[in-house]
Scaffold this active site. Structure first.
Site, PDB file in Angstrom:
ATOM      1  NE  ARG A  27      -3.957  -0.435   0.326  1.00  0.00           N
ATOM      2  CZ  ARG A  27      -5.089  -0.742   0.962  1.00  0.00           C
ATOM      3  NH1 ARG A  27      -5.247  -1.940   1.463  1.00  0.00           N
ATOM      4  NH2 ARG A  27      -6.055   0.119   1.058  1.00  0.00           N
ATOM      5  NE  ARG A  31      -6.557   6.382   2.811  1.00  0.00           N
ATOM      6  CZ  ARG A  31      -7.423   5.695   3.540  1.00  0.00           C
ATOM      7  NH1 ARG A  31      -8.533   6.250   3.929  1.00  0.00           N
ATOM      8  NH2 ARG A  31      -7.149   4.457   3.896  1.00  0.00           N
ATOM      9  NE  ARG A  40      -9.386   8.949  -2.562  1.00  0.00           N
ATOM     10  CZ  ARG A  40     -10.661   9.292  -2.393  1.00  0.00           C
ATOM     11  NH1 ARG A  40     -11.142  10.345  -3.000  1.00  0.00           N
ATOM     12  NH2 ARG A  40     -11.443   8.558  -1.611  1.00  0.00           N
ATOM     13  CG  ASP A  76      -9.081  -1.674  -4.004  1.00  0.00           C
ATOM     14  OD1 ASP A  76      -8.390  -1.085  -3.164  1.00  0.00           O
ATOM     15  OD2 ASP A  76      -9.910  -2.543  -3.702  1.00  0.00           O
ATOM     16  CE1 TYR A 153     -13.776  -5.553   1.758  1.00  0.00           C
ATOM     17  CE2 TYR A 153     -11.886  -6.868   1.111  1.00  0.00           C
ATOM     18  CZ  TYR A 153     -12.432  -5.836   1.849  1.00  0.00           C
ATOM     19  OH  TYR A 153     -11.641  -5.102   2.670  1.00  0.00           O
TER      20      TYR A 153
HETATM   21  O1  CP3 Z   1      -0.062  -1.225  -2.672  1.00  0.00           O
HETATM   22  C1  CP3 Z   1      -0.313  -0.228  -3.373  1.00  0.00           C
HETATM   23  O2  CP3 Z   1       0.140   0.889  -3.136  1.00  0.00           O
HETATM   24  C2  CP3 Z   1      -1.142  -0.416  -4.623  1.00  0.00           C
HETATM   25  C3  CP3 Z   1      -2.523  -0.077  -4.509  1.00  0.00           C
HETATM   26  C4  CP3 Z   1      -3.477  -0.916  -3.696  1.00  0.00           C
HETATM   27  C5  CP3 Z   1      -4.667  -0.355  -3.172  1.00  0.00           C
HETATM   28  N1  CP3 Z   1      -5.408  -1.363  -2.654  1.00  0.00           N
HETATM   29  C6  CP3 Z   1      -5.018   1.069  -3.237  1.00  0.00           C
HETATM   30  C7  CP3 Z   1      -6.000   1.617  -2.292  1.00  0.00           C
HETATM   31  C8  CP3 Z   1      -3.495  -2.280  -3.391  1.00  0.00           C
HETATM   32  C9  CP3 Z   1      -2.445  -3.348  -3.654  1.00  0.00           C
HETATM   33  C10 CP3 Z   1      -4.735  -2.550  -2.740  1.00  0.00           C
HETATM   34  C11 CP3 Z   1      -5.147  -3.896  -2.321  1.00  0.00           C
HETATM   35  C12 CP3 Z   1      -6.299  -4.065  -1.450  1.00  0.00           C
HETATM   36  N2  CP3 Z   1      -7.471  -3.359  -1.457  1.00  0.00           N
HETATM   37  C13 CP3 Z   1      -6.410  -5.070  -0.473  1.00  0.00           C
HETATM   38  C14 CP3 Z   1      -5.386  -6.143  -0.196  1.00  0.00           C
HETATM   39  C15 CP3 Z   1      -4.271  -5.640   0.620  1.00  0.00           C
HETATM   40  C16 CP3 Z   1      -4.640  -5.361   2.052  1.00  0.00           C
HETATM   41  O3  CP3 Z   1      -4.451  -4.229   2.472  1.00  0.00           O
HETATM   42  O4  CP3 Z   1      -5.057  -6.292   2.734  1.00  0.00           O
HETATM   43  C17 CP3 Z   1      -7.661  -4.926   0.154  1.00  0.00           C
HETATM   44  C18 CP3 Z   1      -8.219  -5.744   1.279  1.00  0.00           C
HETATM   45  C19 CP3 Z   1      -8.337  -3.844  -0.501  1.00  0.00           C
HETATM   46  C20 CP3 Z   1      -9.700  -3.319  -0.238  1.00  0.00           C
HETATM   47  C21 CP3 Z   1      -9.673  -1.917   0.209  1.00  0.00           C
HETATM   48  N3  CP3 Z   1      -9.420  -0.849  -0.625  1.00  0.00           N
HETATM   49  C22 CP3 Z   1      -9.900  -1.399   1.492  1.00  0.00           C
HETATM   50  C23 CP3 Z   1     -10.227  -2.232   2.709  1.00  0.00           C
HETATM   51  C24 CP3 Z   1      -9.799  -0.018   1.422  1.00  0.00           C
HETATM   52  C25 CP3 Z   1     -10.114   1.007   2.501  1.00  0.00           C
HETATM   53  C26 CP3 Z   1      -9.172   1.009   3.606  1.00  0.00           C
HETATM   54  C27 CP3 Z   1      -7.858   1.649   3.271  1.00  0.00           C
HETATM   55  O5  CP3 Z   1      -6.814   1.073   3.624  1.00  0.00           O
HETATM   56  O6  CP3 Z   1      -7.854   2.718   2.688  1.00  0.00           O
HETATM   57  C28 CP3 Z   1      -9.432   0.307   0.103  1.00  0.00           C
HETATM   58  C29 CP3 Z   1      -9.171   1.644  -0.427  1.00  0.00           C
HETATM   59  C30 CP3 Z   1      -7.845   1.905  -1.055  1.00  0.00           C
HETATM   60  N4  CP3 Z   1      -7.171   1.036  -1.872  1.00  0.00           N
HETATM   61  C31 CP3 Z   1      -7.100   3.104  -0.936  1.00  0.00           C
HETATM   62  C32 CP3 Z   1      -5.942   2.932  -1.712  1.00  0.00           C
HETATM   63  C33 CP3 Z   1      -4.848   3.923  -1.938  1.00  0.00           C
HETATM   64  C34 CP3 Z   1      -7.532   4.347  -0.176  1.00  0.00           C
HETATM   65  C35 CP3 Z   1      -8.628   4.979  -0.922  1.00  0.00           C
HETATM   66  C36 CP3 Z   1      -8.679   6.458  -0.776  1.00  0.00           C
HETATM   67  O7  CP3 Z   1      -7.821   7.153  -1.338  1.00  0.00           O
HETATM   68  O8  CP3 Z   1      -9.638   6.909  -0.145  1.00  0.00           O
END
Ligand code: CP3
Length: 357
Positions: A27, A31, A40, A76, A153
């Site tokens: 990740r 943010r 964003r 995502d 999910y």
């Molecule tokens: O790793 C990276 O930088 C690449 C981008 C990436 C995102 N999501 C961007 C994102 C990756 C690899 C993911 C994978 C992802 N998404 C997973 C598996 C990895 C993990 O953390 O377990 C899961 C479970 C998700 C589902 C998801 N997407 C959640 C639960 C959330 C909200 C919580 C959070 O951590 O923000 C997201 C949103 C998300 N995915 C954001 C980003 C940058 C934040 C969104 C925003 O800008 O508001």
């Protein structure tokens, strides 16, 4: 190798000799970076994912800002269910929420068959563009959620503490669960093959919710499908990383799933993980993400413990044990990256001798 100027990550995945331990951060595009938040503020999350120029830009930010050894495409895991006809909303604080979770045979019938080349073309375009803009500086990692985590999910509709709905499904209607898992496995295989075709140098499969299964159910509902998935992915020699969070107690069996690398969270010592998998796979991990809240010297000490625990030789990709948290100070992430780059060479003296030969 693929015209990469820095291929440490790819070499470590394949357990080839490296001069030092490569590092990237799960990740890492997100943010906690002010540069991400600036973009964003102007666009919603899915617009960013669906606009290749924006996705490529934030993909490269952590390479420029932190100096990590790999980029991961900004997207995502939920883009697959979205393409199958399940729209979701990204809620501040609560995370993603699907409007209509699938709970019945009727719901399942509504799921669309997808083709990555059409339905997820925007991700493939983002990969091609990011590859071009990276110009070989570091490898680009493509990714997907694993079948079990996507099913979770799709059935829960959002994150959960008890996972009651998906558990009801696997206990009361396992046929339906397996039907969806099979569908997902095919869709993910097609998607990941297309990502490789578009230029991804490696693939990571995120199984964030694997640890919510019992040890036996993990084999039946998670690992079995990852096994099939990896066999179906069309690749030349691009490494595959499988990250089943929370199931290090199944290291040995997991190491047979066909992946080149197994990711582990911070609840196991790397020495123990390495001992269990032997020379079968490389290991990625596993600093506790909350260590980055601490002051720099504490971060360095904890990072050293992780390096020491893995010990000498190749086959270690340094990472956190889960994604970086949104309220981490980016300077602290940089402290970690710099430390690994400066200090990990001492664990690779034998590698270096081989490289010089
Ligand atoms: O790793 C990276 O930088 C690449 C981008 C990436 C995102 N999501 C961007 C994102 C990756 C690899 C993911 C994978 C992802 N998404 C997973 C598996 C990895 C993990 O953390 O377990 C899961 C479970 C998700 C589902 C998801 N997407 C959640 C639960 C959330 C909200 C919580 C959070 O951590 O923000 C997201 C949103 C998300 N995915 C954001 C980003 C940058 C934040 C969104 C925003 O800008 O508001």
């Amino acid at each position: 190798m693929n015209n990469l100027k820095n291929d440490l990550y790819v070499r470590a995945c394949k357990r080839l000799p490296v001069e030092r331990t490569p590092i990237w951060i799960m990740r890492q595009a997100g943010r906690y970076l002010p540069e991400y938040r600036t973009i964003r503020e102007k666009y919603d999350f899915l617009t960013m994912c669906k606009t290749p120029e924006l996705a490529a830009e934030v993909t490269i930010q952590p390479v420029d800002i932190l100096g990590v050894d790999a980029a991961i495409i900004f997207s995502d895991i939920l883009v697959i269910p979205e393409a199958m006809g399940m729209p979701f909303e990204m809620n501040e604080g609560r995370g993603p929420v699907f409007y209509h979770p699938i709970r019945s045979d009727e719901d399942e019938k509504q799921l669309k068959e997808i083709s990555a080349a059409d339905d997820l073309k925007y991700v493939l375009d983002a990969i091609s563009l990011a590859k071009k803009e990276l110009d070989g500086r570091v490898p680009l990692i493509g990714f997907s959620g694993a079948p079990w985590t996507l099913l979770t999910y799709m059935v829960e509709g959002q994150g959960s503490k008890t996972f009651s709905n998906v558990k009801k499904l696997i206990y009361n209607n396992p046929e339906l669960a397996h039907k969806i898992l099979n569908k997902l496995t095919d869709a993910i295989a097609d998607y990941l093959s297309a990502q490789i075709e578009a230029g991804a140098d490696a693939i990571q499969i995120f199984d964030t919710w694997a640890g919510n299964l019992s040890s036996r159910d993990y084999l039946v509902f998670a690992l079995k499908y990852v096994n099939q998935l990896i066999l179906k992915i069309k690749r030349k020699d691009e490494p595959i990383v499988y990250f089943p969070k929370g199931v290090h107690y199944r290291m040995r069996t997991t190491a047979d799933c066909g992946a080149d690398v197994i990711g582990v969270d911070w609840t196991i010592d790397l020495a123990k993980a390495r001992d269990k998998v032997g020379n079968k796979v490389a290991i990625q991990g596993n600093l506790d993400p909350t260590v980055l809240y601490a002051e720099p010297n504490f971060i360095r000490r904890e990072a050293r413990k992780v390096l020491q625990s893995y010990g000498e030789g190749t086959g270690h990709i340094f990472n956190l044990g889960h994604g970086i948290l949104p309220d981490i100070n980016p300077d602290h992430a940089k402290v970690l990256v710099d430390y690994i780059k400066e200090k990990s060479g001492q664990y690779h003296l034998a590698d270096l001798a081989t490289l010089k030969r």
